[in-house]
Design a protein around this motif. Structure first.
Motif, mmCIF file in Angstrom:
data_model
loop_
_atom_site.group_PDB
_atom_site.id
_atom_site.type_symbol
_atom_site.label_atom_id
_atom_site.label_comp_id
_atom_site.label_asym_id
_atom_site.label_seq_id
_atom_site.Cartn_x
_atom_site.Cartn_y
_atom_site.Cartn_z
ATOM 1 N N GLN A 113 0.834 -1.208 0.000
ATOM 2 C CA GLN A 113 0.000 0.000 0.000
ATOM 3 C C GLN A 113 0.865 1.254 0.000
ATOM 4 N N LEU A 116 2.318 1.699 -3.501
ATOM 5 C CA LEU A 116 1.300 2.220 -4.415
ATOM 6 C C LEU A 116 1.051 3.704 -4.172
ATOM 7 N N GLY A 117 1.050 4.111 -2.920
ATOM 8 C CA GLY A 117 0.864 5.522 -2.603
ATOM 9 C C GLY A 117 1.987 6.381 -3.142
ATOM 10 N N ALA A 120 1.673 6.554 -6.947
ATOM 11 C CA ALA A 120 0.572 7.456 -7.288
ATOM 12 C C ALA A 120 0.997 8.914 -7.133
ATOM 13 N N THR A 127 -4.329 6.286 -5.880
ATOM 14 C CA THR A 127 -4.063 4.847 -5.716
ATOM 15 C C THR A 127 -5.202 4.033 -6.318
#
Length: 140
Positions: A113, A116-117, A120, A127
């Motif tokens: 996570q 992905l953040g 992004a 995300t």
């Protein structure tokens, strides 16, 4: 240590240690009362006694004997629950291994996570958009 004369000319009222101070405001000089360390606090009882959040209001204190008795009763209850689970086929070592694997999974998912953040943020997108880009389900 300071051995000079203390200034005792300030007026003191009651036992609250309230002093009158002059303050400069747009309306001019005016007298205002200051109490303790927080003169501008909006709370009425700033100087009240500390109340622990762990104490339930109105709860009576129990004696050590009563506390030991309650802990023994709770231990017997937990032992019976464990025996019931073992009778259903659950194994303590197996459950501990399963819990360890869940912790590892959650740590890996948190790292994913975070990555992905960061991706992004670098791409200037969300995300949510990256989930669809990488073929991930939002519930993953």
């Amino acid at each position: 240590m300071f051995k000079g004369k203390m200034d005792t000319d300030q007026p003191k009222e009651n036992h609250l240690n309230i002093t009158k101070n002059r303050s400069s405001t747009p309306e001019g000089n005016e007298l205002r009362q200051v109490q303790g360390r927080t003169p501008c606090s909006k709370f009425k009882r700033v100087h009240s006694n500390f109340k622990s959040p762990l104490q339930v209001p109105g709860s009576a204190k129990v004696s050590p004997e009563e506390e030991v008795s309650e802990l023994q009763r709770r231990r017997e209850q937990l032992d019976s629950e464990i025996a019931l689970l073992e009778a259903e086929g659950y194994n303590v070592e197996e459950l501990e291994c399963h819990i360890d694997k869940l912790h590892e999974y959650n740590n890996i998912k948190d790292i994913g996570q975070s990555l992905l953040g960061r991706i992004a943020a670098l791409r200037g997108t969300t995300t949510r958009d990256l989930y669809s880009h990488f073929g991930l389900d939002l519930d993953d």
